[in-house]
Design a protein around this motif. Structure first.
Motif: not given
Length: 164
Positions: A3, A5, A59-61, A63, A66-67, A69-70
């Protein structure tokens, strides 16, 4: 699972001016004054509204949410003039492990003097996924039998002043 970080900055607008002001002006009061004039509640609200939107699916790692949001946070940081800190990238690879307990296939039974008593998950006990085989990676199922005396030690509260 690999994932990306990232650090979610709730006050995304705080970082660029705080680094600049604090580095150039030793007066804390001046930094607070600049921050007060620079931070706009509606801008913070807009960032939070997007990052908390159900479009990101929690936003679970690992998913897509998540990507998204990152990438959003990285784009905002880049737009503020900051530079990535990990080998020219905003993202750092991190290996995560996931353990899932199948509650419908899990059970706990006490046998006392040959008599079995089936316990109810989340009422009589809480099953920790790593309990059965903490070092057993890549196992789809695990089973443990424990034969040991059981001693009731109370409810964990000792408060003589409360007559407990």
């Amino acid at each position: 699972m690999k994932c990306r970080s990232w650090i979610l900055l709730c006050l995304v607008n705080l970082l660029p001016f705080s680094l600049t002001v604090l580095a150039q002006n030793p007066s804390y009061g001046a930094a607070v004054e600049v921050a007060t004039k620079t931070i706009r509640p509606e801008q913070i609200r807009a960032h939070i509204r997007f990052l908390a939107d159900s479009l990101l699916q929690g936003r679970a790692p690992g998913t897509p949410g998540y990507d998204i949001a990152a990438r959003y946070v990285a784009t905002e940081l880049e737009g503020m003039g900051l530079h990535p800190g990990v080998s020219g990238s905003w993202f750092q690879p991190v290996w995560l492990e996931k353990a899932v307990t199948d509650g419908s296939a899990s059970s706990l039974v006490l046998t006392v003097s040959g008599k079995e008593q089936k316990l109810v998950d989340a009422e009589d006990y809480i099953l920790n996924t790593w309990f059965a085989s903490p070092a057993g990676k890549d196992q789809s199922k695990s089973e443990s039998d424990v034969n040991a005396p059981l001693v009731f030690v109370g409810f964990g509260v000792t408060a003589p002043d409360q007559k407990l």
